[in-house]
Design an enzyme around this catalytic site. Sequence first.
Site, mmCIF file in Angstrom:
data_model
loop_
_atom_site.group_PDB
_atom_site.id
_atom_site.type_symbol
_atom_site.label_atom_id
_atom_site.label_comp_id
_atom_site.label_asym_id
_atom_site.label_seq_id
_atom_site.Cartn_x
_atom_site.Cartn_y
_atom_site.Cartn_z
ATOM 1 N N SER A 1 0.877 -1.177 0.000
ATOM 2 C CA SER A 1 0.000 0.000 0.000
ATOM 3 C C SER A 1 0.906 1.217 0.000
ATOM 4 O O SER A 1 2.106 1.110 0.330
ATOM 5 C CB SER A 1 -0.850 -0.016 1.276
ATOM 6 O OG SER A 1 -1.397 1.258 1.542
ATOM 7 N N TYR B 1 -1.840 -1.255 10.620
ATOM 8 C CA TYR B 1 -1.826 -1.395 9.156
ATOM 9 C C TYR B 1 -0.501 -0.885 8.574
ATOM 10 O O TYR B 1 0.144 -1.547 7.763
ATOM 11 C CB TYR B 1 -3.012 -0.622 8.578
ATOM 12 C CG TYR B 1 -3.262 -0.809 7.107
ATOM 13 C CD1 TYR B 1 -4.114 -1.812 6.648
ATOM 14 C CD2 TYR B 1 -2.677 0.032 6.154
ATOM 15 C CE1 TYR B 1 -4.369 -1.970 5.280
ATOM 16 C CE2 TYR B 1 -2.919 -0.119 4.806
ATOM 17 C CZ TYR B 1 -3.771 -1.119 4.377
ATOM 18 O OH TYR B 1 -4.026 -1.276 3.030
HETATM 19 N N1 LIG Z 1 -8.670 -0.755 -0.882
HETATM 20 C C1 LIG Z 1 -7.627 0.032 -0.780
HETATM 21 O O1 LIG Z 1 -7.733 1.263 -0.854
HETATM 22 C C2 LIG Z 1 -6.251 -0.535 -0.632
HETATM 23 C C3 LIG Z 1 -5.157 0.295 -0.855
HETATM 24 C C4 LIG Z 1 -3.889 -0.212 -0.724
HETATM 25 C C5 LIG Z 1 -3.710 -1.540 -0.375
HETATM 26 N N2 LIG Z 1 -4.799 -2.320 -0.158
HETATM 27 C C6 LIG Z 1 -4.555 -3.708 0.216
HETATM 28 O O2 LIG Z 1 -5.152 -4.559 -0.733
HETATM 29 C C7 LIG Z 1 -5.506 -5.783 -0.116
HETATM 30 C C8 LIG Z 1 -6.938 -6.133 -0.446
HETATM 31 O O3 LIG Z 1 -7.777 -5.107 0.030
HETATM 32 P P1 LIG Z 1 -9.241 -4.846 -0.554
HETATM 33 O O4 LIG Z 1 -9.442 -3.380 -0.486
HETATM 34 O O5 LIG Z 1 -9.409 -5.547 -1.842
HETATM 35 O O6 LIG Z 1 -10.124 -5.506 0.615
HETATM 36 P P2 LIG Z 1 -11.497 -6.347 0.577
HETATM 37 O O7 LIG Z 1 -12.052 -6.200 1.939
HETATM 38 O O8 LIG Z 1 -12.329 -5.976 -0.603
HETATM 39 O O9 LIG Z 1 -10.992 -7.840 0.354
HETATM 40 C C9 LIG Z 1 -10.195 -8.500 1.301
HETATM 41 C C10 LIG Z 1 -10.354 -9.989 1.100
HETATM 42 O O10 LIG Z 1 -9.540 -10.648 2.078
HETATM 43 C C11 LIG Z 1 -10.305 -11.697 2.650
HETATM 44 N N3 LIG Z 1 -9.866 -11.954 4.028
HETATM 45 C C12 LIG Z 1 -9.982 -11.113 5.083
HETATM 46 N N4 LIG Z 1 -9.552 -11.715 6.190
HETATM 47 C C13 LIG Z 1 -9.127 -12.961 5.824
HETATM 48 C C14 LIG Z 1 -8.584 -14.063 6.531
HETATM 49 N N5 LIG Z 1 -8.403 -14.017 7.859
HETATM 50 N N6 LIG Z 1 -8.238 -15.160 5.840
HETATM 51 C C15 LIG Z 1 -8.450 -15.236 4.512
HETATM 52 N N7 LIG Z 1 -8.985 -14.230 3.785
HETATM 53 C C16 LIG Z 1 -9.316 -13.097 4.439
HETATM 54 C C17 LIG Z 1 -11.737 -11.183 2.632
HETATM 55 O O11 LIG Z 1 -12.683 -12.255 2.763
HETATM 56 C C18 LIG Z 1 -11.788 -10.479 1.285
HETATM 57 O O12 LIG Z 1 -12.160 -11.361 0.258
HETATM 58 C C19 LIG Z 1 -5.231 -5.597 1.387
HETATM 59 O O13 LIG Z 1 -3.982 -6.167 1.722
HETATM 60 C C20 LIG Z 1 -5.174 -4.102 1.533
HETATM 61 O O14 LIG Z 1 -4.384 -3.713 2.619
HETATM 62 C C21 LIG Z 1 -6.073 -1.859 -0.279
#
Ligand SMILES: NC(=O)c1ccc[n+]([C@@H]2O[C@H](COP(=O)([O-])OP(=O)(O)OC[C@H]3O[C@@H](n4cnc5c(N)ncnc54)[C@H](O)[C@@H]3O)[C@@H](O)[C@H]2O)c1
Length: 271
Positions: free
Chosen positions: A153, A166
């Site tokens: 991120s 985080y």
């Molecule tokens: N959305 C953003 O703005 C953003 C920005 C930078 C980085 N990220 C990173 O991208 C990644 C995905 O984020 P997202 O926004 O797509 O989130 P999201 O909530 O849409 O998806 C997260 C997924 O992880 C799964 N998950 C959560 N806990 C779990 C566990 N204990 N075991 C197995 N699976 C699990 C959930 O079921 C879900 O399918 C994360 O690592 C997040 O930190 C997101």
Amino acid sequence: MTDLTDAISTSTVPVRTAEQPLTGRRALVTGGASGIGAAVVRALAARGAHVVVADIDTAGATALADEVGGSIWTVNLMDTDALTDDTLATALHGVDILVNNAGIQRINPIQDFNPADFHNILTLMLEAPFLLIRAALPQMYAAKFGRIINVSSVHGIRASPFKSAYVSAKHGLEGLSKVTALEGGAYGVTSNCVAPGYVRTPLVEKQITDQALVHGIPEAEVLSKIMLTESAIKRLVEPSEVGSLVAWLASDDAAMVTGSSYTMDGGWSAR
Ligand SMILES: NC(=O)c1ccc[n+]([C@@H]2O[C@H](COP(=O)([O-])OP(=O)(O)OC[C@H]3O[C@@H](n4cnc5c(N)ncnc54)[C@H](O)[C@@H]3O)[C@@H](O)[C@H]2O)c1
């Protein structure tokens, strides 16, 4: 004697093209059922890979695996006691592209931050990736090919208030990724991070209420006053844009890219 035509027609050597650069590859994407993970699953599958959707959400993972002709691994990556060597060896069998993506968010000032939340975030977003990388490397080394792609991120290289766990986890993931790159280089294994700014996913939608509360502003102002203040491009990143970058990092074209972190933050970290 084997006829040459027969030998060619029965060959299992995958034919990779510009459109299908991942044909014959097997990928595993954690948190693949939603948001960025789902976009990564679609991007890898569209380019020819077989993709294992690894997620705690069985229904979501199954629906997506059906859509892309992949398979699923139902797993709670926070339960690291269950991530035994045998379990991981089975789940990662034949995987040559590992995408560590599963993540969650908690927002609170440090003095109010629940220690259990801190522990859980570090477990899911740093320890579990370490365990998966550890289990995947031996077969990648043997095959002289591997791609580790860690979804970090902008918070892997910059901090924001109220996100102690985080930001700590993502900074740790950046370090783990670099160590993996240094150890894997001699074996054809690359390791890189992608570092998006705010992406249009359920994780971001869920934190709008918390951000409004902790900053004392209306929810309608969270996007402009908190999430997009640092970006030169004033919009959320689309999940498919991250998926496309991950797919390129997984391809043969990115063989010399390792130990890097590719920002996709609309210019946030240029400051
Ligand atoms: N959305 C953003 O703005 C953003 C920005 C930078 C980085 N990220 C990173 O991208 C990644 C995905 O984020 P997202 O926004 O797509 O989130 P999201 O909530 O849409 O998806 C997260 C997924 O992880 C799964 N998950 C959560 N806990 C779990 C566990 N204990 N075991 C197995 N699976 C699990 C959930 O079921 C879900 O399918 C994360 O690592 C997040 O930190 C997101």
